[in-house]
Design an enzyme around this catalytic site. Structure first.
Site, PDB file in Angstrom:
ATOM      1  N   GLU A   1      -7.302   3.379   3.390  1.00 28.10           N
ATOM      2  CA  GLU A   1      -7.692   2.618   2.228  1.00 28.10           C
ATOM      3  C   GLU A   1      -9.264   2.137   2.432  1.00 28.10           C
ATOM      4  O   GLU A   1     -10.019   1.999   1.428  1.00 28.10           O
ATOM      5  CB  GLU A   1      -6.726   1.544   1.786  1.00 28.10           C
ATOM      6  CG  GLU A   1      -7.065   0.747   0.384  1.00 28.10           C
ATOM      7  CD  GLU A   1      -6.281  -0.183   0.210  1.00 28.10           C
ATOM      8  OE1 GLU A   1      -6.500  -1.399  -0.598  1.00 28.10           O
ATOM      9  OE2 GLU A   1      -5.179  -0.535   1.000  1.00 28.10           O
ATOM     10  N   ASP A   2      -9.434   1.583   3.738  1.00 27.12           N
ATOM     11  CA  ASP A   2     -10.546   0.902   4.189  1.00 27.12           C
ATOM     12  C   ASP A   2     -11.731   1.382   4.810  1.00 27.12           C
ATOM     13  O   ASP A   2     -12.461   0.902   5.104  1.00 27.12           O
ATOM     14  CB  ASP A   2     -10.027  -0.602   4.638  1.00 27.12           C
ATOM     15  CG  ASP A   2      -8.936  -1.445   3.987  1.00 27.12           C
ATOM     16  OD1 ASP A   2      -8.993  -1.433   2.779  1.00 27.12           O
ATOM     17  OD2 ASP A   2      -8.358  -2.327   4.655  1.00 27.12           O
TER      18      ASP A   2
END
Length: 748
Positions: free
Chosen positions: A91-92
């Site tokens: 996600e990051d």
């Protein structure tokens, strides 16, 4: 300290935390895959390099903390630990799920993918409605339960570090936690985590009440210690004589549980008598049956103390559906106090604290697939097939399953079925099969005829009566209590409505002699019959709510307006509605702020003129100055002011987190707010007069007062206008001084 020294110090702290994780893992009885965990750590550390949490610490400390919770507090192995370390990487950072699959294989990649989907979709900052995302979470969970277990660990660490978040974000996260994560942890048997999630949510939302109860627990601890020691001394002597290997301890209720009971029963802390329970945990000996050992200890206790027969709970013979096993009993202790005792084996205690994951360390090879948990997941899948389109209703449907306690009922052939407490005969019919539920006309419970709404009890034998001519009825929605039955019934009603609407459409086409009905004709009919949608029109014709005339030319006979004037009137009405909405919006906002420009990081102060503008007190909880409150941005930017403990507000925080504002009360000396107090006590001549005199002396205006007396006990409800919580508290303390008054509480 310069930058290099700070980096070295942080690197040392990170290495120490990773070493602690490895030590935790080595102490467990999982297969030794230290190299795999080390590889996941190094990749996560490199991927998050330079990133920091809001608290200022390096970001990698969060996945490390989640991995330790997964290992220590849930008891999972290397696959879940690696997934926990990598749960934010996709996600990051620039890593993809395919990258994770190449490095760690399919299983870890699937769990990370599931975690990424529910993290970015569910509870994201831009999400206004959580129903579809919650559905996504549960679907993922039913593929691999470890997804939700790691997600719960992630939420637990976020709650432990919630203090660094902005106030509105704290409301959102605490609301989600109390509404969804705590019930999920409970349903999965993670008792310790469920308790901590509730405690932390309560602590952040109600710091004053939390600290007050903690203080009272500390001050009264010596009383409970004495009661426990007096109770335990003869029990220990007898157990030691008989050679039991055991541990006996007292455990206090959680602060949240105590507060919840105070609110539910409208009593002060001093009137909560079951604050602690005694737990006896025994070590299993080879060749000795756990169940027999529980009853042996039960026998020892009941030989010493008098049993309260209505408080025996045998969760050993029939475990709860979340895996919980224990034998509960309540006895009269030597100090004249009822004492609750929980008897468990070491294995049962482990499962009670860590849930289903604890089963794994007591099993060899593969886990049994057909566990109660799998049955629950099948139920969840069935609900998901027909989700309620309304976000809050859908979450409520799921929560029916999360919170329910079980009863056990039998089919006519003697098969055992586990149902939620409060289930009806109709719930049971849908539990057997959708077709049986749809055709149900009644039931026989223990050979006696009962209606569909009859509430079942544990031990009932239930026979469902059906008829081929029966169809589901809308009023049945009031008879079902389980999420599964409601989902099946709503699906049947929708299907039935579609069939009737189709029949109505065919009837209208035949009536008009057309293969396709022109839109202008439909619009005229919607106006004429005051129906909102085309489908509703067809349905009304199909079920004969709308009776068509004998000939098409008579259809609009009593309608004087022409087609063109109809269209004109609709246009004028629509334009007027738009104009009115625009003027309302300008009046309500009374400023340049709209939903996009409202600063959700800011704390808004409720001033004396706020409620002349766009702020409104929520009628569900009626907050008053002094209550801890939050704001919810509703339609037309109207901001609803809710008490932080309001049940409706809890749903809003969980479902629409991006619409939450942090609010604080300003000065409200000139304004009055309606509040209600409940007074209970022993009735006597002049009681009403004494209560009224105190209220009048306190210069508080009464809206209404109602007191009822029954067999010498009275209960009164007084609605009055006050300026703040302090007024209510002062008044309650004055009324409590009146002779015979036992309790005075504000009605939430």
């Amino acid at each position: 300290m310069d930058k290099d020294d700070k980096n070295k110090e942080e690197d040392l702290v990170i290495e120490q935390e990773f070493d602690a994780l490895i030590q935790d893992y080595i102490k467990s009885n999982h297969r030794r895959k230290v190299e795999l965990i080390t590889k996941a750590f190094h990749i996560a550390r490199e991927a998050h390099k330079g990133a920091r949490r809001r608290s200022g610490e390096p970001y990698i400390m969060h996945p490390l903390a989640v991995a330790r919770i997964v290992c220590n507090e849930i008891g999972l192995g290397s696959t879940s630990i690696c997934a926990a370390l990598l749960h934010d990487v996709v996600e990051d950072t620039d890593y993809t799920v395919d990258d994770i699959k190449k490095l760690f294989g399919d299983k870890i990649a699937e769990i990370v993918d599931g975690l990424t989907k529910i993290s970015s979709g569910m509870f994201g900052d831009q999400v206004s409605s959580q129903a579809e995302n919650f559905r996504k979470l549960l679907l993922t969970m039913s593929d691999d339960i470890r997804v939700i277990l790691v997600k719960i660990a992630d939420r637990l660490h976020n709650m432990r570090t919630l203090g660094s978040m902005a106030p509105a974000k704290r409301h959102k996260i605490a609301g989600e936690t109390m509404y969804i994560y705590a019930p999920l942890a409970h349903r999965l048997g993670l008792f310790a985590i469920k308790t901590e999630l509730e405690e932390l949510s309560f602590k952040y939302e109600n710091p004053e009440e939390y600290n007050d109860i903690v203080d009272k627990l500390d001050k009264s601890s010596y009383i409970r210690r004495d009661i426990f020691e007096h109770f335990a001394k003869p029990v220990k002597e007898r157990l030691d004589q008989q050679g039991f290997k055991y541990e006996i301890k007292a455990r206090d209720k959680s602060v949240y549980s105590i507060w919840n009971k105070m609110k539910t029963k409208s009593v002060p802390f001093e009137e909560i008598y079951d604050i602690f329970a005694v737990r006896i945990i025994f070590d299993t000996e080879p060749g000795v049956d756990e169940k027999k050992r529980c009853w042996d200890i039960y026998s020892v206790i009941t030989d010493i103390y008098k049993l309260r027969p209505d408080r025996i709970r045998d969760w050993v013979s029939r475990p709860k559906s979340n895996g919980y096993q224990a034998l509960h009993l309540t006895v009269m202790g030597p100090d004249g106090e009822w004492v609750e005792i929980q008897i468990r084996s070491r294995r049962m205690d482990d499962i009670a604290e860590k849930g289903f994951a604890a089963h794994w360390k007591y099993k060899e090879g593969k886990i049994e697939e057909d566990t109660e948990l799998d049955k629950w997941l099948k139920t969840i899948k069935e609900i998901l097939e027909n989700p309620n389109p309304n976000a809050i209703d859908f979450l409520d449907t799921i929560k029916l399953n999360l919170f329910s306690q079980e009863i056990f009922v039998f089919t006519p052939k003697g098969d055992l079925k586990t149902m939620a407490q409060g289930s009806t005969a109709l719930d049971f019919a849908y539990e057997l099969h959708s077709n049986i539920g749809d055709r149900c006309i009644g039931a026989k419970v223990n050979h006696k005829l009962v209606p569909l709404s009859y509430k079942l009890n544990s031990g009932d034998q239930v026979e469902i009566l059906t008829s081929k001519s029966q169809t589901p009825q809308v009023e049945w929605l009031g008879f079902v209590t389980s999420g599964k039955a409601r989902a099946k019934l709503e699906a049947s009603l929708k299907r039935q409505k579609r069939e009737i609407a189709k029949e109505g459409e065919l009837r209208l086409k035949e009536f008009l002699g057309l293969e396709e009905i022109p839109t202008p004709t439909i619009d005229r009919m919607l106006d004429y019959y005051k129906v909102a949608k085309r489908e509703d029109l067809y349905f009304a014709i199909g079920n004969k709510t709308i009776i068509l005339p004998v000939r098409p030319e008579l259809l609009f006979k009593d309608q004087k307006d022409s087609t063109s004037s109809n269209f004109l009137m609709r246009y004028v009405r629509q334009a007027f509605r738009v104009k009115r909405k625009e003027s309302e919006k300008a009046e309500i906002l009374d400023s340049d702020e709209d939903l996009e420009t409202i600063d959700k990081k800011k704390t808004y102060i409720l001033q004396e003129d706020s409620f002349k503008k766009n702020f409104r007190l929520a009628s569900c909880c009626n907050p008053i100055p002094g209550d801890k409150v939050f704001g919810f941005i509703g339609d037309n930017n109207e901001i609803q002011v809710h008490n932080v403990n309001c049940p409706v507000g809890l749903k809003l925080k969980a479902s629409f987190g991006n619409k939450i504002l942090n609010l604080e009360w300003g000065n409200y000396a000139q304004y009055s707010f309606l509040s209600t107090i409940v007074i209970r006590g022993i009735d006597r001549v002049g009681m009403l007069n004494d209560i009224t005199k105190v209220i009048i002396t306190d210069s508080v205006n009464i809206k209404n007062l109602n007191i009822e007396s029954n067999d010498g006990i009275f209960e009164g409800k007084v609605s009055l206008f006050v300026h703040s919580v302090a007024d209510v508290q002062r008044l309650c303390s004055q009324i409590l001084k009146i002779e015979g008054v036992q309790s005075v509480n504000r009605l939430s």
